[in-house]
Write an enzyme that holds these catalytic residues in place. Structure first.
Site, mmCIF file in Angstrom:
data_model
loop_
_atom_site.group_PDB
_atom_site.id
_atom_site.type_symbol
_atom_site.label_atom_id
_atom_site.label_comp_id
_atom_site.label_asym_id
_atom_site.label_seq_id
_atom_site.Cartn_x
_atom_site.Cartn_y
_atom_site.Cartn_z
ATOM 1 C CB SER A 1 -0.917 0.012 1.228
ATOM 2 O OG SER A 1 -0.154 0.276 2.391
ATOM 3 C CE LYS A 2 -2.084 6.349 -3.060
ATOM 4 N NZ LYS A 2 -3.508 6.019 -3.011
ATOM 5 N NE ARG A 3 0.463 0.069 5.955
ATOM 6 C CZ ARG A 3 1.223 -0.904 6.422
ATOM 7 N NH1 ARG A 3 2.411 -0.635 6.936
ATOM 8 N NH2 ARG A 3 0.811 -2.150 6.394
ATOM 9 N N GLY B 1 5.660 3.423 0.392
ATOM 10 C CA GLY B 1 6.395 4.321 -0.503
ATOM 11 C C GLY B 1 5.603 4.553 -1.772
#
Ligand SMILES: [Zn+2]
Length: 316
Positions: A252-254, A256
């Site tokens: 997921s976006k966390r 990067g």
């Protein structure tokens, strides 16, 4: 039936690496079989649709070296290829299922279903099992306020083991009546449910093979029930195991910058990005650079890794 595969992105943001990996696997399966590849945009979740995202996704697919024979830009014999332009088809299917007694109107709110549910929970994102409250209620009592709100429509699901042979995982069995029960095919606001729209479209577009992410494996039994209710021939299914971030959680976006666009903007080559995606499918060793067409001749679904793999977007 000749091979027809598809990729069905939702235009809710840029193409992320997980989606690109699924698009690549579906493209390879189609091209290795000498078949057609269809892009269909699934934009029924209006509030989440991002203006311009569809164009950016198509650009990124083309940048990766994937091509398609039919799609929202290319047109084709089954146009339109954007779900928001196909609403009349979904309504016609729902009305037919209602007329045939295979579906029924449901006035329950989400909270009522949750309260009345006997089983604790179905698959996590599908909420509690529907307890059957409105199943035997063909005509609501007049003057009862409860029945003044717009109903949703649910498909009747009878207790039965639904088995299918998944192209990656092999034989899979589920009893959707036990886990989910009668499921929603049209929401109370009139929007067709994901399951219905996908089945109506894959049937209408003569899709023979669905290659998609593992997160949808739990949808397959319900979709097979829908194919049968609609009198349509189901496709073969293959579910590609998820790609995880370095910490083992779903990518997921966390983790990067996980969009193809972000890697492009960082100056990464398409060969490096395609190689990264192919390595997480188990098709090439890590660090290989390649184009999608280089992978066609050696491709087979049973070469795809059966367990989730990890990907570190910062490593590229
Ligand atoms: Zn109900």
């Amino acid at each position: 039936m000749s091979y027809r595969g598809r990729f069905a992105p939702s235009p809710t943001g840029d193409l992320h690496l997980g989606g690109a990996r699924t698009a690549l696997a579906a493209w390879l399966a189609a091209r290795a079989a000498g078949g057609a590849y269809v892009v269909r945009v699934e934009d029924l979740d209006g509030p989440r649709v991002v203006p311009g995202a569809e164009e950016r996704i198509l650009e990124d697919l083309a940048w990766l070296g994937l091509d398609w024979d039919e799609g929202p830009d290319a047109g084709g014999p089954h146009a339109p290829y954007r779900q928001s332009l196909r609403l009349a088809r979904y309504d016609a299917a729902v009305e037919r299922l209602l007329a045939e007694g295979r579906a029924f109107r449901c006035w329950c709110s989400r909270a009522e279903v949750a309260r009345a549910a006997a089983a604790p929970h179905g698959p996590a994102d599908d909420g509690p099992r529907y307890p059957g409250t409105c199943r035997a209620l063909p005509t609501p009592p007049p003057n009862d306020l409860r029945y003044r709100r717009r109903p949703s429509v649910r498909l009747r699901v009878d207790a039965e083991e639904i088995a299918f042979v998944d192209g990656v995982h092999g034989r899979t069995v589920e009893d959707p009546a036990a886990t989910i029960g009668d499921f929603v095919i049209r929401r109370a606001d009139g929007i067709p449910a994901y399951q219905l729209a996908v089945v109506v479209d894959d049937a209408a577009m003569a899709i023979s093979d669905v290659v998609r992410g593992d997160d949808l494996v739990g949808s397959t039994a319900r979709q097979l029930v829908l194919y049968r209710a609609l009198g349509a021939t189901p496709p073969r299914f293959a579910h590609v195991p998820l790609v995880l971030g370095p910490d083992g959680a779903r990518l997921s976006k966390r983790h990067g910058s996980i969009s193809v666009r972000a890697l492009r903007d960082r100056g990464r080559s398409r060969e490096a990005v395609v190689g990264l995606l192919a390595s997480t499918l188990g098709l090439v060793p890590a660090g290989t650079g390649c184009a999608p067409r280089d992978l066609v001749s050696a491709f087979a679904l049973d070469r795809i890794l059966r367990s989730p793999t990890t990907l570190d977007p910062n490593a590229l």
